[in-house]
Design an enzyme around this catalytic site. Structure first.
Site, PDB file in Angstrom:
ATOM      1  CE  LYS A  30      -0.797   0.249   4.979  1.00  0.00           C
ATOM      2  NZ  LYS A  30      -1.794   0.221   6.044  1.00  0.00           N
ATOM      3  NE  ARG A 100      -0.550   4.629   9.544  1.00  0.00           N
ATOM      4  CZ  ARG A 100      -1.858   4.692   9.816  1.00  0.00           C
ATOM      5  NH1 ARG A 100      -2.604   3.619   9.718  1.00  0.00           N
ATOM      6  NH2 ARG A 100      -2.403   5.825  10.169  1.00  0.00           N
ATOM      7  N   GLY A 109      -5.713  -5.355   9.566  1.00  0.00           N
ATOM      8  CA  GLY A 109      -5.867  -5.424  11.018  1.00  0.00           C
ATOM      9  C   GLY A 109      -5.096  -6.553  11.676  1.00  0.00           C
ATOM     10  CG  MET A 111       0.982  -7.841  10.653  1.00  0.00           C
ATOM     11  SD  MET A 111       2.263  -7.756   9.416  1.00  0.00           S
ATOM     12  CE  MET A 111       1.449  -6.920   8.093  1.00  0.00           C
ATOM     13  NE  ARG A 344      -7.559  -1.124   2.437  1.00  0.00           N
ATOM     14  CZ  ARG A 344      -7.342  -1.558   3.669  1.00  0.00           C
ATOM     15  NH1 ARG A 344      -6.208  -2.155   3.982  1.00  0.00           N
ATOM     16  NH2 ARG A 344      -8.246  -1.402   4.615  1.00  0.00           N
ATOM     17  CG  HIS A 462     -23.701 -39.978   1.847  1.00  0.00           C
ATOM     18  ND1 HIS A 462     -24.873 -39.566   2.437  1.00  0.00           N
ATOM     19  CD2 HIS A 462     -24.039 -40.565   0.675  1.00  0.00           C
ATOM     20  CE1 HIS A 462     -25.885 -39.904   1.667  1.00  0.00           C
ATOM     21  NE2 HIS A 462     -25.407 -40.519   0.587  1.00  0.00           N
ATOM     22  CB  SER A 770     -16.000 -38.975 -16.945  1.00  0.00           C
ATOM     23  OG  SER A 770     -16.220 -38.104 -15.872  1.00  0.00           O
ATOM     24  CB  CYS A 837     -17.912 -35.957 -13.506  1.00  0.00           C
ATOM     25  SG  CYS A 837     -17.456 -37.663 -13.243  1.00  0.00           S
ATOM     26  CE1 TYR A 857     -18.183 -30.516 -23.804  1.00  0.00           C
ATOM     27  CE2 TYR A 857     -16.710 -32.401 -23.998  1.00  0.00           C
ATOM     28  CZ  TYR A 857     -17.610 -31.522 -24.573  1.00  0.00           C
ATOM     29  OH  TYR A 857     -17.932 -31.633 -25.887  1.00  0.00           O
TER      30      TYR A 857
END
Lengths: 879, 879
Positions: A30, A100, A109, A111, A344, A462, A770, A837, A857
């Site tokens: 920053k 800072r 927030g 550090m 930022r 499951h 697949s 899949c 796919y």
């Protein structure tokens, strides 16, 4: 590693002037933006920076650094003092600074920060006189002591609070602002005593000593627990450390012409293109962030300080144009003069991200590719499911936190069995199904419930897999809860809930709350649709879905799925009227007995396929043949066995014997998938007849059905051949019976490592592969997904692997097998089509891998389809 | 495909003359040997051959062949007739022939043969007159009709027997030889009626029709059930089909100067270099083979027909020299003239194979390489274990046949629990442990028993693996038996045995007998040792062993193991005094509790390692750290849980909760191996301390110990790193404590597919890989070895795969992963050492693969070490 050197010596410290024009991805994040703004002529308080590399050196050398670091700090400090015409520690008109942290990525927030550094017992008197505001001076001083004590000297925050409270109590006031100058002098004395008592050391009155201590403290905060956790959770691994920025203080608390605020160039919550933010007059930045006083809306600033507001609006327009993105800014007004402290790219909600991307594209601020890349695929999840109203959580009773297994929110009465879920839902009740773990038998109950909570199982258990498939909220593996299904109680942290008690689940966070929380529905905007169409324009991967009910198929189609590529058939076997025939088949002594039972299942299966093929009219539907081992269809509990014995007119002893003989030690590696057909060809015969006759019936009705048959768990080409021969034979017979021709296809799944390794052989028979990456991951890693949940956390915590491989494809291991299979498959059959899949089909990082290795796919659960569309576009754009 | 053509037409038929000089591996096997002998000037009845390719064509064309085949047969038949001066079907002095099968590999007795073809109602009269032996003529004729009816016309053998018996009954005699010419005439008539009745067809009186039918019958017999099974069992896959050989008949039953016999150039049972065999005067070959009359020893022939005997002895010496191997010969003497009907390399017992190889080497008949290749590694197994005396089986009651899980023989009283086995063995009883299946808890009982019988589990079930490791007889997966461990009964086919009843097991065949059968001990000859040393000279693979007791280590050392490369440590955890501490460790709530319990185990482990390192002094011992999941150490049965609860002073509820929480759905893919250490580092700490302190203690005593530590189940380099760090740290601490330096090594196992796929990464840390092919096979194929037994039989029967992949390495699948890991491992670390230590380490075919892919060592159970030594030599010689 060193970007710059000065007279061939390492450079540890840079002034803001030197940083101007540096790439914003350079080492101190920053602060590069601030340098940018200096270059744009904006009003920024001056500063110098100790580099991130210095932090790395600090850690490499047992929390020390070379003397040159202090020398260079002193050098730059003197320059800053000269420039400002003030000196740190001067009893008259001293320089005050903030110290800072700042890393190349934002760790908001996490550090530490020290403000007002440079104040001491002498300069506070000058400050009081100079500003003619003795209260401000004393307040600044006591804030500084408290912050310094807390951050640098590690005094518990609570001890300062106690001391402050004592003074307030003594005076009989409630608010800090009710304390006057004399009170604040007492607070300063009390705070110093707290420090002395807790640390055995005096608060340092020498500002240069304060500075050295504060720099070390910021470096230390790089490895505090919350920073480490944040980096892990956000997958930030490439940082060297934090920079330390020493910046001239400006004061928002110098009276009524001073103030401070936070603002966004657009609304970060909705994405609306309207200046958004809030400010407080006569306050420091921490007051806004900490939420102690209630700030005003930013538009109010126009009334209070019109010149500053005008300047701020001009700046925000400029910054958005400069950065081509929404900015999150901090500003301070000191005695009527505006300073920008930070800008930022702003964080935003999913909805806002979508709206901003589409808006900015329309405004010519960004191009299509940028618009697509502005929205993280994973963000979309939140848009597709119900959410708990965020404010509702604050006052709710959090019972426990399990795994966020399937997103969304669910409110309902507790039930403990699938049957109860089903029955009570029929009565119109909203229920939450609570189980130790779910099994395929619970499928109807899961469908009927608002949400599912389990005590066991991981992200791919499951319950989790099925719930995600249904788009249903699920919290899994909530280890704290004890479920007594017999007594119908749920106990958590000593508190017991009974059937009928209401709980609320947040499937996106894993939280479980007592009682009913307010929930809001998702709403898909036109912007969402626009973004999806943009994504479709750039992606090359096809996106299909895993669905096994007409309802799921419709949902997926609505979300843009281009077909079903995993329609599991086993769930269809569990419905009440079918399971009896299934069990009859399993208990039959011979082929004839099995065929008789299968004949009873056939009409149901046929009906299933008719509906699902109809729902996907015009699109392909890949039907995977029966996969689980047969014992999953038999009851395990004594009373169910007894009931089955009576129902089937088979003795309990015989039944138990069959159950025991079918029991498997490792069912995942057992008699399932295409292996069942080697032993019981009649199962594949029935399923083929059901698929093909369903397609014939639809053809008669003029419906354009595209059935495809997929053979699971192939490890040997000969297994596929054996299965394929049955399918082809029965398909032909069925078509002959109808006097029709159905252009069905026959695929295979690669989910056993051997299938991948011998893909060249398998491709001789199969035209499509697949990759079933759930099983492939289990077998390649040797991790049972039902069991690994218990130790995967340790693995992530100890950095054995970076991410749960059941959520994000293990590209190094499993990925290599996929790549091998792709190469081998294509070597045998150049135009072979390939897709995945498993659960990974809906995971953006895994989709990127699929794109990279050249799959055609991906297939995922219906609610992941939009995510997959966007992720596929990202993959194509980033390639 | 065609070896020869004649005028550019395919050749289907060859005369014996043309076959002379053909390579004996050409298409018609033993007939090539006959041609050889013709070339050597030996007396062979003349013949012609229909090729194996014709058989292939016959099957390819729906059991037909081109007219040219019949034309060529006729052509060759006429030649034979001309040569012999006789005609087939001539009423006077006809040519009689045999029609036999013959493939390039021997399929003894599996296919069909027709003798005396050419006889009919007319020629039989001539034959009677000509030989002045009407009984011989009629006997030949009735034999021919019976054989033709049986083989060619598929009349049940039994129907002929009934007809014959009726005539014998009528005459009141018992033996065939008691029937005179007139009786035999009646038999001929009766046989023809049987044919008519059973087939609806007449027995063909035309010999050319007989010939065509017989040729077809031989072709058909190529695919009869027993031939198919034999080929599958013997792994004979490369044959085209059978040839048909039409050979001039010679008669051993033409009176007292005729006879027939079978002889071996050396004793096939012992290997002794002495002419061996038997003969019958006035008989045909079938009489000798069928064992209906009791033949005389071959030496007797010297007395009966001294000239023939002399000639035979000369021939046998010549043939052995010619073939450089022991010959199995058939001969017939027709009216004083000797004919050799067949010679081939004789089958032999393991003991004979060893003796002959070593003897022939000494006799300069063969060279070293040939001597080594003469003994099949698998054969040695029989030499190393007790055997049931073969004759004892004939009269024994066979109860059932399970899987031959571990070779040898066991006689003992039935016991149903490991404890009973242990206790009764202490009392000096010989016991056989009968279980539904065994678990690691049974280890002491298995050790105490003579043998183990289980109802469940395959060739690589726990019982099988452990029994083979111990060299103990085991029959596993005897599905027919029901074991009721509570009632202490074993029921098989309706018969019930109680504790104390005696049974006998044959672990080499899987047979289970009632009562005690006579058993003989193995005896290792000097020849065995000589062969082993020869093998060592040629092999390049190192052979080590899997052993976890000093006793096993000694056995393996005696058998020539060059070290222990798989010393499992989990069995050591089960001994009575230790299991308590192990359970205490598992039930502990925190690290301290676990460490306390582990401290109790430490001295035992240390003691174990001291003994085993001592037993292998001078050789390396690779100790594999704890592998199974912890739940294997907890009891499952109610009463054991209760007992443990009292012993540990922990409530049953808590105990059950822990058992439930440790339960795994797929323990094979669960929390085990190096994964345990990620969660419980203290386990590896204890094991490391035990290994290193054991080595230090031995060093103090001047014992040369070479400990090596192997980390199991590594899938991620980071797992290995985590484990390695612990081992290195604790090893250093322990060495410091003793003030000594131990040159221990640290290896890893590659047994998870991911470990193989990422071997380049793993090799960055590991200097050695051991391929654990049991688990690697399970995971690569997705087959649980405990469960797959149920369906693997179907897989073999349906040719999905050729062999049980748990017995012989699946080179196409698992082998490819090994090869990949070899390449990747060597790419990272050129001098990496590689070996396998699964069950496959003792399988000759798998050892050949290991040699091929360039592994350095194989490790197998002690009793497989000699087999592995020989197999490694074979692999090196065949490479």
């Amino acid at each position: 590693m060193w970007l710059f050197t000065k007279n061939d010596k390492p450079r540890y410290v840079y002034t803001f002037g030197e940083a101007v024009g540096l790439d914003k991805n350079s080492l101190w994040g920053k602060w590069a933006n601030l340098a940018d703004m200096v270059g744009m002529g904006l009003p920024i308080p001056m500063w110098f920076t100790v580099t991130c590399e210095t932090c790395a050196i600090y850690y490499e050398n047992n929390k020390t650094y070379p003397q040159e670091v202090l020398d260079q700090i002193e050098e730059e400090l003197v320059k800053l003092e000269t420039l400002m015409g003030k000196k740190l520690g001067d009893p008259v008109d001293p320089l005050l600074v903030s110290v800072r942290s700042g890393a190349a990525a934002s760790l908001p927030g996490m550090m530490d920060t020290v403000l007002n550094l440079g104040l001491n017992d002498e300069s506070v008197i000058w400050l009081a006189n100079k500003t003619n505001n003795p209260r401000f001076a004393r307040d600044s001083y006591r804030r500084f002591i408290q912050m310094f004590g807390d951050v640098v000297m590690e005094v518990p925050h609570h001890d300062f609070e106690t001391a402050l409270q004592a003074i307030k109590d003594e005076k009989g006031v409630k608010l800090d602002t009710e304390l006057d100058t004399e009170d604040l002098k007492k607070v300063v004395v009390a705070y110093k005593e707290v420090i002395k008592k807790d640390t055995g050391k005096m608060f340092p009155n020498n500002p240069r000593e304060q500075l050295k201590m504060a720099v070390d403290a910021v470096f230390n905060s790089w490895n505090n627990e919350r920073a480490i956790i944040y980096r892990r959770l956000n997958d930030i691994k490439w940082l060297l450390g934090t920079a330390v920025n020493v910046q001239t203080m400006v004061f928002g608390n110098m009276g009524d012409t001073s103030g401070t605020g936070v603002c966004f160039t657009r609304n970060p919550s909705t994405g609306e293109n309207k200046f958004y933010g809030e400010f407080l007059m006569n306050a420091q930045g921490e007051d806004v962030v900490a939420g102690i006083r209630t700030p005003l809306e930013i538009a109010e600033l126009d009334r209070v300080m019109p010149d500053c507001y005008k300047q701020l609006v001009e700046i925000y327009h400029g910054l958005e144009k400069h950065y081509h993105d929404m900015q999150d800014m901090e500003f301070t007004i000191q005695e009527g003069k505006l300073y920008i402290l930070q800008t930022r790219n702003g964080k935003r909600t999913a909805a806002a991200a979508v709206k901003m991307a589409v808006d900015m594209l329309k405004e010519w601020l960004i191009d299509e590719k940028t618009a697509i890349l502005r929205v993280m695929p994973e963000q979309l999840d939140a848009l597709l499911h119900k959410q708990i109203v965020p404010t509702a959580k604050a006052s709710a009773e959090l019972l426990t936190k399990g795994l966020p297994a399937s997103p969304g929110a669910a409110v309902g009465q507790i039930v403990f069995t699938a049957v109860a879920a089903h029955d009570q839902a029929e009565e119109g009740k909203k229920v939450v199904l609570v189980r130790t773990e779910t099994s395929p038998e619970d499928i109807e109950g899961m469908h009927a419930a608002q949400g599912i909570l389990t005590a066991r199982g991981g992200m791919t258990s499951h319950a989790a897999v099925v719930a995600r498939g249904m788009g249903k909220c699920c919290v899994a593996g909530a280890g704290d809860i004890q479920v007594d299904e017999k007594a119908k109680t749920l106990t958590v942290k000593g508190k017991t809930f009974n059937e009928g008690d209401i709980i609320t689940l947040d499937g996106s966070t894993g939280e479980v709350f007592a009682g009913a929380l307010e929930v809001m529905d998702p709403e898909l905007s036109g912007d969402f649709e626009a973004l999806m169409l943009l994504a479709d324009k750039y992606r090359t991967l096809g996106i299909r879905t895993n669905a096994d009910t007409p309802h799921d198929a419709q949902v997926a189609r609505k979300f843009g799925a281009q077909g079903i590529w995993l329609c599991r058939t086993e769930h269809m076997f569990f419905a009440e009227e079918r399971i009896k025939a299934v069990r009859e088949m399993i208990l039959a002594d011979d082929v004839d007995g099995r065929k008789k039972a299968l004949a009873k299942i056939l009409p149901y299966q046929k009906e299933d396929f008719i509906w699902i093929l109809k729902a996907m009219e015009g699109l392909p539907v890949t039907i995977r043949f029966l996969d689980p081992p047969l014992h999953e269809f038999l009851p395990q509990e004594e009373k169910d066995i007894l009931a089955l014995s009576q129902e089937m007119n088979v003795s309990v002893a015989v039944l138990k014997e069959r159950i025991v003989s079918l029991h498997e030690f490792n069912p995942m590696l057992g008699h399932r998938g295409c292996r069942l057909v080697i032993t019981y060809p009649e199962i594949a015969e029935m399923q083929t007849e059901a698929v093909i006759s369903a397609a014939c019936e639809l053809k008669k009705q003029g419906v354009d059905a595209h059935p495809e048959i997929m053979i699971p768990l192939v490890g040997f080409k000969a297994e596929l051949d054996f299965n394929a021969e049955i399918v082809r034979k029965v398909a032909q017979e069925t078509m002959d019976k109808y006097g029709m021709k159905i252009d069905y296809k026959l695929w295979t799944m690669i989910e056993v490592p051997r299938g991948a390794v011998t893909a060249d052989k398998v491709a001789e028979t199969a035209e499509f592969f697949s990759f079933g990456t759930n099983d492939l991951t289990q077998m390649t890693l040797g991790f049972s997904r039902d069991d690994a949940g218990k130790f995967i956390k340790e693995y992530v915590a100890k950095n054995i692997f970076e991410k749960d491989p059941f959520q994000t494809l293990d590209t190094e291991g499993v990925g290599q097998l996929i790549q091998m299979a792709v190469e081998k498959g294509r070597a045998t059959r150049k135009d072979i089509k390939l897709w995945i899949c498993g659960e990974h089909g809906g995971d953006p990082a895994s989709i990127a891998f699929c794109h990279k290795v050249g799959l055609n796919y991906v297939s995922c659960s219906p609610f992941r389809v939009p995510i997959a569309r966007l992720a596929a576009a990202h993959a194509a754009l980033k390639a």
